[in-house]
Scaffold this motif. Structure first.
Motif, PDB file in Angstrom:
ATOM      1  N   TYR A  40     121.696  36.874  57.955  1.00  0.00           N
ATOM      2  CA  TYR A  40     122.684  35.894  57.494  1.00  0.00           C
ATOM      3  C   TYR A  40     122.030  34.807  56.659  1.00  0.00           C
ATOM      4  O   TYR A  40     122.597  34.309  55.691  1.00  0.00           O
ATOM      5  N   PHE A  47     126.255  32.838  49.287  1.00  0.00           N
ATOM      6  CA  PHE A  47     127.593  32.453  49.733  1.00  0.00           C
ATOM      7  C   PHE A  47     127.825  30.955  49.622  1.00  0.00           C
ATOM      8  O   PHE A  47     128.906  30.510  49.244  1.00  0.00           O
TER       9      PHE A  47
ATOM     10  N   SER B 128     118.892  41.961  52.415  1.00  0.00           N
ATOM     11  CA  SER B 128     119.692  41.826  53.630  1.00  0.00           C
ATOM     12  C   SER B 128     120.806  42.865  53.681  1.00  0.00           C
ATOM     13  O   SER B 128     121.017  43.531  54.690  1.00  0.00           O
ATOM     14  N   PHE B 129     121.505  43.028  52.559  1.00  0.00           N
ATOM     15  CA  PHE B 129     122.629  43.972  52.532  1.00  0.00           C
ATOM     16  C   PHE B 129     122.173  45.420  52.599  1.00  0.00           C
ATOM     17  O   PHE B 129     122.803  46.263  53.239  1.00  0.00           O
ATOM     18  N   LEU B 132     119.152  45.638  56.230  1.00  0.00           N
ATOM     19  CA  LEU B 132     119.314  45.091  57.570  1.00  0.00           C
ATOM     20  C   LEU B 132     120.706  45.444  58.083  1.00  0.00           C
ATOM     21  O   LEU B 132     121.647  45.594  57.297  1.00  0.00           O
ATOM     22  N   TYR B 134     123.796  44.427  60.645  1.00  0.00           N
ATOM     23  CA  TYR B 134     124.333  43.334  61.461  1.00  0.00           C
ATOM     24  C   TYR B 134     125.843  43.304  61.337  1.00  0.00           C
ATOM     25  O   TYR B 134     126.410  43.839  60.376  1.00  0.00           O
ATOM     26  N   PRO B 135     126.509  42.692  62.303  1.00  0.00           N
ATOM     27  CA  PRO B 135     127.971  42.656  62.276  1.00  0.00           C
ATOM     28  C   PRO B 135     128.481  41.916  61.035  1.00  0.00           C
ATOM     29  O   PRO B 135     127.926  40.891  60.654  1.00  0.00           O
ATOM     30  N   GLY B 136     129.512  42.444  60.424  1.00  0.00           N
ATOM     31  CA  GLY B 136     130.140  41.775  59.291  1.00  0.00           C
ATOM     32  C   GLY B 136     129.505  42.118  57.966  1.00  0.00           C
ATOM     33  O   GLY B 136     129.967  41.663  56.919  1.00  0.00           O
ATOM     34  N   LEU B 140     131.223  41.533  54.208  1.00  0.00           N
ATOM     35  CA  LEU B 140     130.618  40.545  53.312  1.00  0.00           C
ATOM     36  C   LEU B 140     130.226  41.179  51.978  1.00  0.00           C
ATOM     37  O   LEU B 140     130.416  40.585  50.915  1.00  0.00           O
ATOM     38  N   PHE B 143     133.181  41.663  49.924  1.00  0.00           N
ATOM     39  CA  PHE B 143     133.569  40.364  49.377  1.00  0.00           C
ATOM     40  C   PHE B 143     132.751  40.035  48.125  1.00  0.00           C
ATOM     41  O   PHE B 143     133.302  39.602  47.103  1.00  0.00           O
TER      42      PHE B 143
END
Lengths: 370, 308
Positions: A40, A47, B128-129, B132, B134-136, B140, B143
């Protein structure tokens, strides 16, 4: 404290012999936290910044559009939809909208057609392929503002090269700046100049990913170049066609740079004959009216139009692109089988065909052996 | 036309051998299995496209190197540019109204900063995309792709209001900060890293005790280099040629190069020779970059991520 709890809960499930020393437990916890949070964390710059500079302004435009908002005076009274009504009542707005669509169609349609044709030509076994590919990309590095100055001169009504050329052919000069439709053609040609080569390479990249044996199979089936293009190439690069059409539309509806400097006054012509909607927006906000509220209303209406056009485009190009071959997967399997059969048939079948064809077939089988 | 076909038809054994040799050589050059050479029509059409691509720039040079009187009376002033173009370049550079050197410095700072930052933020997000879990994550990513269709150009009014609130009107950070991220960039790097970076490599780094960031920095970032170079170039060209937002927020006092050219047209709108020299001068840096690394640029697009 928290570290302790984690270690305890862990030992509950793990055999006691494997209990790690405290220090490792802490670093493990740190590592787990790292794994959890990092993904994140890494997407957050995008974002956060996009939210601040992309989404928030778009939403806030809606707020500005319902207020009386002057460039110098700042925020005024709430006026509801009055700004929208005011804009819709300005004939120039409608004119700019028609201009935008006219220029957009004159640029997007030829652009996609020419780009895909050039890409098909470049997708052959050219000598000095890189040289030709680089050649079509040259216009991409010329700033739109420079393009509009250069083309403004090329399309000058007097002493312009295009009119001079028409004169040599014995034709009357065209009023590239005075005539409305002619000015749209001139501006569309600037857009095409800059973007066709870029789109060509995007198409070419997609074409290079098409498996070559599909073409071999099509050749064996007796399909000519043109037929191969429509039945193999186009359906195979479907996704890219949609991508290019949509980006070209979004860009086309926002034309500004090219029209701003087409003449030195930058107001879209004496009769606003080539003023686009974004130029209208600019004039409303930073030109004579200095009315940010109305300009925001223009921006929102244009945004909605772009969304609608984008959606129509998507539907439309999906249908066009998929209408050719009903089921590419099946046909691929069929062509593979045919290809295998043809290979095993080999020289025998080649001999039976005509001269021209036989050489091609031998050629193909030859190569697949090597 | 095709030498291979001709050789196949020809009876002589020597000819066939020579053809085979040529074929092998060609395959070596092009990597893929060679198809027969296209006919002259292909080259003719591509040649025309090339002339159309290059001619406007050449015409700019011609207009730039001729004097003002000729230019206002002749359609085609001359056939070859001459040395007077350099005087015109000097005129543009020394012109007090256009602030050429300030504009150049601004353009360089803006383009370089934004390119580097965009590449870093895009690679980080792409890593990251792509690698990795992970939830969501999927939502994302969808989006991000959806935002590629949102025209940020239409948010200029609140952006302008915001910038005047914080006193950034006329300052180059007003151009830089909003452009530090790019949805296209994130999409591009995600696509690339997805295929170019094996999971095993990341796992190995993790087993060796590298932190997530260490893994990104020493494994993902080097692996992403080809795509990152491409993205950086794209963004660089885009920023260098950008006009709309800088012209609104910067104005003529603190220009970028495209704005400097516009100033030239405002002040000297009948001196086409000077304007065209300015136009060429603005394009020149990108032309040089293109000439030096154009080959890699094109190769990069070819292996591009836009196969989607």
């Amino acid at each position: 404290m928290a570290a302790l709890t984690t270690t305890e809960s862990e030992t509950g499930s793990a055999p006691p012999a494997a209990r790690p020393p405290r220090k490792v437990g802490f670093s493990q916890k740190l590592s787990r936290w790292d794994v959890k949070v990092s993904p994140y964390l890494y997407i957050s710059p995008f974002f956060i910044l996009f939210g601040l500079t992309g989404l928030f302004p778009l939403a806030y435009t809606a707020v500005v559009s319902v207020y009386d908002w002057n460039l110098l005076g700042g925020q005024g009274d709430f006026v509801g939809l009055q700004n929208y009504v005011d804009v819709l009542n300005q004939p120039t707005f409608w004119k700019s909208l028609v201009n935008t669509f006219s220029i957009f169609l004159l640029s997007a349609v030829p652009q996609v057609i020419i780009a895909i044709t050039l890409a098909a030509l470049l997708d052959q076994n050219l000598r000095n392929a890189t040289f030709w590919r680089m050649g079509v990309l040259v216009p991409y590095v010329v700033a739109p503002i420079a393009v509009s100055l250069i083309f403004g001169r090329l399309f000058a009504d007097q002493f312009g090269l295009i009119n001079g050329f028409l004169g040599v052919l014995g034709l009357d000069p065209v009023g590239w700046h005075s005539d409305r439709f002619a000015s749209h053609i001139a501006i569309a040609s600037m857009v095409n100049y800059r973007w066709t080569g870029y789109n060509t390479l995007i198409f070419l990249a997609a074409m290079q990913a098409v498996p070559r044996d599909l073409y071999e199979a099509a050749t064996i089936d007796g399909a000519g170049r043109v037929r191969q293009f429509f039945s193999v190439t186009v359906p195979q690069i479907r996704a890219t066609i949609i991508f290019v059409v949509i980006t070209a539309s979004i860009g086309g509806l926002q034309i500004f740079d090219e029209v701003k400097l087409y003449d030195v006054y930058g107001q879209g012509g004496s009769d606003r004959q080539w003023m686009t909607t974004v130029l209208f927006l600019y004039e409303t906000a930073w030109g004579n009216q200095r009315d940010l509220g109305r300009a925001a209303a223009v921006a929102w209406m244009l945004f909605l139009i772009i969304l609608v056009i984008g959606f129509i485009n998507f539907k439309f190009s999906t249908r066009i692109a998929s209408s050719g071959p009903k089921a590419p997967k099946v046909s691929r399997a069929v062509t593979r089988r045919l290809l295998a059969e043809a290979r095993s048939a080999g020289a025998e079948s080649a001999a039976r065909r005509g001269d021209q064809q036989s050489t091609t077939t031998t050629d193909t089988t030859d190569r697949s052996d090597s | 036309m095709s030498s291979v076909a001709a050789a196949a038809q020809g009876a002589g054994k020597g000819a066939a051998k020579a053809a085979a040799r040529r074929r092998v050589r060609r395959q070596k050059h092009h990597g893929e299995s060679a198809v027969r050479r296209p006919g002259w029509i292909t080259y003719a059409v591509l040649g025309i496209a090339l002339v159309i691509s290059a001619f406007p720039l050449y015409y700019t040079l011609l207009l730039g190197s001729s004097d003002q009187v000729t230019i206002s009376q002749e359609v085609l002033p001359q056939l070859l540019p001459d040395a007077s173009i350099f005087e015109r370049f000097a005129d543009v550079m020394g012109n007090s109204q256009v602030n050429f050197w300030l504009a150049l410095a601004n353009s360089v700072i803006i383009s370089v900063t934004i390119s580097v930052a965009t590449v870093l933020t895009s690679t980080l997000a792409g890593f990251s995309f792509a690698k990795l879990r992970y939830p969501g994550r999927n939502a994302l990513l969808v989006f991000v792709i959806a935002t590629m269709a949102v025209p940020t150009q239409l948010g200029v009014i609140p952006m302008y209001i915001l910038m005047s609130e914080i006193g950034w009107v006329g300052k180059i950070q007003a151009v830089i900060v909003p452009a530090l991220v790019s949805a296209f960039g994130v999409f591009w790097m995600t696509q690339y890293l997805d295929s170019a970076l094996p999971f095993e490599l990341i796992e190995a780094a993790r087993v060796d005790g590298a932190s997530m960031f260490r893994t990104f920095w020493s494994i993902a970032l080097p692996a992403a280099r080809p795509a990152a170079a491409m993205l950086g170039l794209f963004i660089f060209v885009m920023q260098w040629t950008m006009f709309f937002w800088p012209s609104i927020i910067l104005g003529s006092q603190n220009p970028t190069l495209p704005i400097a050219v516009q100033n030239l047209t405002a002040g000297y709108h009948d001196d086409y020779s000077l304007i065209m020299a300015g136009v060429f001068l603005v394009t020149l840096p990108l032309l040089i970059i293109f000439a030096v690394i154009g080959r890699q640029l094109v190769a990069g697009i070819m292996q591009g991520a836009v196969k989607g």
